[in-house]
Design a protein around this motif. Structure first.
Motif, mmCIF file in Angstrom:
data_model
loop_
_atom_site.group_PDB
_atom_site.id
_atom_site.type_symbol
_atom_site.label_atom_id
_atom_site.label_comp_id
_atom_site.label_asym_id
_atom_site.label_seq_id
_atom_site.Cartn_x
_atom_site.Cartn_y
_atom_site.Cartn_z
ATOM 1 N N ALA A 4 0.839 -1.201 0.000
ATOM 2 C CA ALA A 4 0.000 0.000 0.000
ATOM 3 C C ALA A 4 0.875 1.253 0.000
ATOM 4 N N SER A 5 0.223 2.410 -0.153
ATOM 5 C CA SER A 5 0.940 3.677 -0.127
ATOM 6 C C SER A 5 -0.016 4.766 0.335
ATOM 7 N N HIS A 6 0.508 5.966 0.522
ATOM 8 C CA HIS A 6 -0.354 7.082 0.909
ATOM 9 C C HIS A 6 -1.455 7.315 -0.114
ATOM 10 N N ASP A 7 -1.129 7.129 -1.376
ATOM 11 C CA ASP A 7 -2.100 7.375 -2.443
ATOM 12 C C ASP A 7 -2.959 6.161 -2.752
ATOM 13 N N GLU A 8 -2.556 4.992 -2.273
ATOM 14 C CA GLU A 8 -3.283 3.756 -2.553
ATOM 15 C C GLU A 8 -3.434 2.947 -1.270
ATOM 16 N N LEU A 9 -4.227 3.471 -0.359
ATOM 17 C CA LEU A 9 -4.420 2.766 0.907
ATOM 18 C C LEU A 9 -5.074 1.408 0.687
ATOM 19 N N PHE A 10 -6.015 1.344 -0.268
ATOM 20 C CA PHE A 10 -6.693 0.082 -0.555
ATOM 21 C C PHE A 10 -6.795 -0.221 -2.048
ATOM 22 N N SER A 11 -6.239 0.617 -2.889
ATOM 23 C CA SER A 11 -6.352 0.401 -4.336
ATOM 24 C C SER A 11 -5.084 -0.219 -4.924
ATOM 25 N N TRP A 12 -4.423 -1.065 -4.138
ATOM 26 C CA TRP A 12 -3.172 -1.690 -4.545
ATOM 27 C C TRP A 12 -3.362 -3.026 -5.258
#
Length: 216
Positions: free
Chosen positions: A68-76
């Motif tokens: 995950a990332s700051h920009d993709e908390l759940f869209s990974w």
């Protein structure tokens, strides 16, 4: 997933028994048994996955915090599919990008061999789109508010602003895509951390076992 034959219920058993059962699961992603370890942030998923890894002879652990990332908390999911699920399903070594939360950028890649058992740990590990690739789903059984309190205490005041963003995102995720109703086992940890873990049957029943070669 359907129950296998002669699979007695794990009513209050411990992690040793659970580790044995996980090793007997039917492969779910090519030759790999992927096991999702899900639960609220701060519920003890990383500790649980580490204990199970040790009990299963060093099963690799994929931490979704690395994906995950700051920009993709759940869209990974697209990246996880391309970098991990697709190669593992073909029996090949996976290699996935690792996110650096401090510098807000990818910090390199990490290999993941097609081991017999791999633990996927993190919030969303048992999500709807992942379940077809999972041999079993574990739920770290700790109430949301208690888990979040533990997580905020663990991360300290410097991440207080991020936690406000995270809590709203996690609540929205589990509202639309709950994991607990699909868990095969619920794992509870002593609040004091002295008693260890207890394992109970989950709402989804028992996952599919490995079929013995000489089975009819």
């Amino acid at each position: 997933m359907s129950s296998g034959p002669n699979w007695p219920p794990a009513t209050g058993g411990g992690l040793d028994e659970l580790a044995t059962r996980l090793a007997r699961l039917a492969p779910s992603c090519g030759p790999v048994r992927l096991v999702g370890v899900d639960g609220h942030a701060g519920s003890g998923k990383s500790t649980l996955a580490a204990r199970l890894s040790a009990l299963t002879g060093g099963a690799p652990v994929l931490h979704l915090d690395d994906v995950a990332s700051h920009d993709e908390l759940f869209s990974w999911l697209p990246r996880l599919t391309e970098q991990v699920l697709d190669p593992l399903s073909e029996g090949r070594e996976a290699r996935y990008e690792v996110y650096d939360w401090s510098n807000r950028t990818a910090s390199g890649t990490r290999p993941l061999p097609p081991a017999p058992l791999i633990l996927v740990e993190g919030v969303g590990a048992g999500r709807r789109a992942l379940r077809p690739h999972l041999a079993a789903v574990l739920w770290s059984e700790l109430p949301r508010k208690t888990a979040w309190e533990r997580g905020r205490h663990r991360d300290g005041p410097e991440l207080a602003d991020f936690w406000q963003i995270w809590m709203a995102a996690e609540e929205a995720h589990f509202h639309s895509d709950p994991t607990r109703p699909h868990a095969h086992w619920l794992v509870r940890q002593s609040p004091e951390g002295r008693v260890g873990f207890r394992v109970f049957p989950g709402p989804a029943g028992h996952p599919r076992q490995q079929v013995a070669p000489d089975a009819p």
